[in-house]
Design a protein around this motif. Sequence first.
Motif, short mmCIF file in Angstrom:
data_model
loop_
_atom_site.label_atom_id
_atom_site.label_comp_id
_atom_site.label_asym_id
_atom_site.label_seq_id
_atom_site.Cartn_x
_atom_site.Cartn_y
_atom_site.Cartn_z
N GLY A 116 3.59 -22.26 31.69
CA GLY A 116 2.85 -23.48 31.41
C GLY A 116 2.92 -23.80 29.94
N GLU A 117 2.40 -24.97 29.59
CA GLU A 117 2.48 -25.44 28.21
C GLU A 117 1.38 -24.78 27.37
OE1 GLU A 117 3.09 -29.74 25.91
OE2 GLU A 117 2.52 -29.71 28.00
N ASP A 118 1.65 -24.61 26.09
CA ASP A 118 0.63 -24.12 25.16
C ASP A 118 -0.51 -25.16 25.13
OD1 ASP A 118 0.56 -22.33 22.22
OD2 ASP A 118 -0.73 -24.09 22.43
N LYS A 119 -1.77 -24.68 25.29
CA LYS A 119 -2.91 -25.61 25.40
C LYS A 119 -3.01 -26.53 24.17
CE LYS A 119 -5.69 -22.59 28.34
NZ LYS A 119 -7.01 -22.09 28.70
N ILE A 120 -2.76 -25.97 23.00
CA ILE A 120 -2.88 -26.76 21.77
C ILE A 120 -1.73 -27.76 21.66
CG2 ILE A 120 -2.73 -26.58 19.24
CD1 ILE A 120 -4.45 -23.92 19.75
N GLN A 121 -0.54 -27.29 22.00
CA GLN A 121 0.61 -28.18 21.94
C GLN A 121 0.45 -29.35 22.91
OE1 GLN A 121 4.52 -26.57 21.51
NE2 GLN A 121 5.31 -27.80 23.22
N LYS A 122 -0.09 -29.08 24.09
CA LYS A 122 -0.29 -30.14 25.08
C LYS A 122 -1.24 -31.21 24.54
CE LYS A 122 -1.65 -31.13 29.79
NZ LYS A 122 -2.28 -30.64 31.02
N LYS A 123 -2.35 -30.73 23.93
CA LYS A 123 -3.33 -31.66 23.36
C LYS A 123 -2.68 -32.48 22.24
CE LYS A 123 -7.74 -32.77 23.51
NZ LYS A 123 -8.55 -32.88 24.71
#
Length: 489
Positions: free
Chosen positions: A83-90
Amino acid sequence: MQNTLYIYNSLTRKKELFVPLHPPFAGLYVCGPTVYSDTHLGHARPAITFDLLFRYLTHLGYKVRYVRNITDVGHLENDADEGEDKIQKKARLEHLEPMEVVQKYMNNFHKNMEKLNTLAPSIEPRATGHIIEQQEFIKSILKNGYAYEVNGSVYFDISKYSEKYPYGKLSGRVLEDLKGNLRELEGQEEKRNPFDFALWKKASPEHLMQWPSPWGNGFPGWHIECSVMSTKYLGETFDIHGGGMDLRFPHHECEIAQSTAALGKESVKYWIHNNMITINGQKMARSLGNFITLDQLFSGNHSTLKQAYDPMTIRFFILQAHYRSTIDFSNEALQSAEKGLRKLMQAANTLKKINPETSSTVDITSLKTKCYEAMDDDLNSPVLLSHLFEGVKIINSVNDGLEKINNEDLELLKNIFQIFVFDVLGLKDQTDTDIDEELTENLISIIINLRQDAKNRKEWEISDKIREDLKKTGIVLKDKKDGVEWERE
Ligand code: ZN
């Protein structure tokens, strides 16, 4: 130094006498937030639980080094290795730099922590500030044979580790169960076993946060930062590691494995976990529509809230439950906490005004002993509060002339309230700040009116002096057509 504090160790599953490794020093590491969204109710409980522990250890005379990390890279969406890095997604969704996302939500976290009157940790390390240390730690694990590299990623080898050490001892999970429970996830084929976890992940070229490493460009796995930063600042072995119960597996289980694999020994003496918060009996989740941020709670701006709640009401409410019990938020429960807190603070104010008599009809000495016993019994804040409410009853009876208190007992009672209500439970009188604000407003409008009188008499010197003197104290007056406005500089 008093040393009768018993705390529940999640690792041994029993209450143990707290004996620090290097008295009078006590090391405390707590897993902090992943900063990709506004601080929510779920963050408040560990923050207050470990603030209580920090405050009590400090009160007992320990020199506490309290380290709480900020996760600003490597925490992927499904809490596993895909899955995507939570911070990068934001960052992608809000069109921000990843470090802007981190700063924004870290600021929100700090603001809310201050409102809840939690003391700042001694050190607040960030994962991105410790990339080199994480790489060094991974190298040690590789060198000791408990990890393997595949295609630019490094994975922890749980099968190999289990030959020598018991994996799953903290969470009570057995490797056989883990094998059965795992779904086939995309990208897992790199791993020798599906339950192995990433120490370092290869970054695709479009991945925003990546660093060079001996294994190519990539980023650290979620768990490694805590093994690294806890031992960097507290030593290879240290006293207490805390966090929410939801972190026991996989996060803390993986931390134990990493530290043991790298250092050849366990790092943590006591593991402490706080229980979870539910809202109207349900788990808090974005999908359930009951996800409440602290800003919403303090402003009342959420569909499930009937009113705004003071930060101190939230703090009091959380402390009313033992940290190992679940706690259910509802408007009714919060309103009753609000009343309870008001009663406690009113009594604390009454206490300041009581005049001593020559004799006492009340027993204060045993009250103090009972307060310490409650805290020594695994930080039993609800029992402590019940004893403090015995104190409230005494204060009100003395104030009503039904009981008598002599000077010695009065000082002791004041001492109990200072220690337990303010220093240890960290409560404060919210109305104090409200009253101060109101008083300031009133005083400034009196001054503005006096200045207007001077102007009406054409005493310009006086009116200018008033404006200049106010400016020196940080109050700026603005002459408008329809009157005078003021603001803080
Ligand atoms: Zn952690």
